[in-house]
Motif scaffolding. Sequence first.
Motif, PDB file in Angstrom:
ATOM      1  N   THR A 105     -56.105 -15.402  26.960  1.00  0.00           N
ATOM      2  CA  THR A 105     -57.292 -15.351  27.760  1.00  0.00           C
ATOM      3  C   THR A 105     -57.588 -14.141  28.481  1.00  0.00           C
ATOM      4  O   THR A 105     -58.760 -13.555  28.269  1.00  0.00           O
ATOM      5  CB  THR A 105     -57.736 -16.625  28.109  1.00  0.00           C
ATOM      6  N   ARG A 136     -59.763 -13.301  17.679  1.00  0.00           N
ATOM      7  CA  ARG A 136     -58.759 -12.869  18.475  1.00  0.00           C
ATOM      8  C   ARG A 136     -59.158 -11.283  18.378  1.00  0.00           C
ATOM      9  O   ARG A 136     -58.048 -10.485  18.997  1.00  0.00           O
ATOM     10  CB  ARG A 136     -57.442 -12.888  17.782  1.00  0.00           C
ATOM     11  N   TRP A 155     -54.385 -21.161  23.154  1.00  0.00           N
ATOM     12  CA  TRP A 155     -54.035 -20.086  24.001  1.00  0.00           C
ATOM     13  C   TRP A 155     -53.659 -20.695  25.302  1.00  0.00           C
ATOM     14  O   TRP A 155     -52.937 -20.204  26.029  1.00  0.00           O
ATOM     15  CB  TRP A 155     -55.088 -19.310  24.376  1.00  0.00           C
ATOM     16  N   ARG A 205     -58.017 -20.694  19.348  1.00  0.00           N
ATOM     17  CA  ARG A 205     -58.264 -20.426  20.585  1.00  0.00           C
ATOM     18  C   ARG A 205     -57.800 -21.666  21.567  1.00  0.00           C
ATOM     19  O   ARG A 205     -57.409 -21.354  22.549  1.00  0.00           O
ATOM     20  CB  ARG A 205     -59.651 -20.071  21.064  1.00  0.00           C
TER      21      ARG A 205
END
Length: 350
Positions: free
Chosen positions: A83, A111, A152, A149
């Motif tokens: 991130t 990404r 992450w 995500r």
Amino acid sequence: MEILGDQFENAVSNASISGEKRQRAIAAHTEVRGLLEADSGLEEWGIDTILIGSYARETGRYPGKDVDVFLRFKALSTFSNPTTIYDRVARVLIAHYGLVEQGGRVTLQARSVKIDFAAPGAQADLAFSVDAVPAVPWGEHWGIPNRDRDSWSEPSTRWVKTSPVLFGAETDAVSTSASSPTVGARNAYKPVVRLLRQVRHTHLADAKPGGLYVEIAAYYAWKAGRVVGDSWAELLADSLREVAVEFERAATAGLSDPILGTPLRPALSEVQWQIASERFALLASRAEQALRADACAAAAIWREILGSNDRGPVLPLPPGCGADGRPILGVAAVSVTGPARARGFARSNG
């Protein structure tokens, strides 16, 4: 054997990225890389950009829609949070190009960060994008952010191992190997892969497997020495047959990453592999038929196999031949020509 030498020289050129689009892409990726490498925060993280993907390997077919720039942050590691890295890259690019939804050119993807480079005037075939992909060291390989995500925040799943730089080197090795087939004095592997990608686009369109999987199947066949010949026609016919064989194997065993040896993702179903294998086997049979045909009939078959792109039919007709594969009696036809030579994008990898 009918190899249609002159016509295939044009076909290779017509399937290759060249000319104005090549020059615009060079200017665009140079601009994006320079912008990112000049940012002090990214510089502290050890940013070192390099081109990857079919553009960098010189295996992409015309018209070529995107250029992948790999952002290697050599001072970071897989302990780093995607991130933080992604957001910094995005901020730099948005500050310069603006977001698409606000009239700019940047699109935030799962990404990577995409920057659009619109075509000048009405020349739609000159449009393309640059995709900036963050990466951190992972041993001799690299980690890129997981597409999901939500992962992450989890150290064990936030990065996905990949090795596009080594695959590029392996591609060059296969292409230039002393045992690799040539046409005249020219290494044949990369041009044949471009033709294979064109065939896949013509006959599978949006269906899977995509162009990368076709290229990897061809890579295995060429590396193993299973493709032979000294003309474009013979090598493409052989490659079509071997891609069909690789896809048939993949229906039960999957297709492996050529560097990591792990199953390729996304995975395809047995049915998807089988359909693709059967399609390529049928095309291989048609190609073998073309090798035994006269020039006009052979050209008609190859035009069916290779299809068209923004430049028109990829393979031009020989003089005196009609599109139906029959001679035009008493007429000296003028063949359709393409660019004088095929060249991949210049890479300037630094």
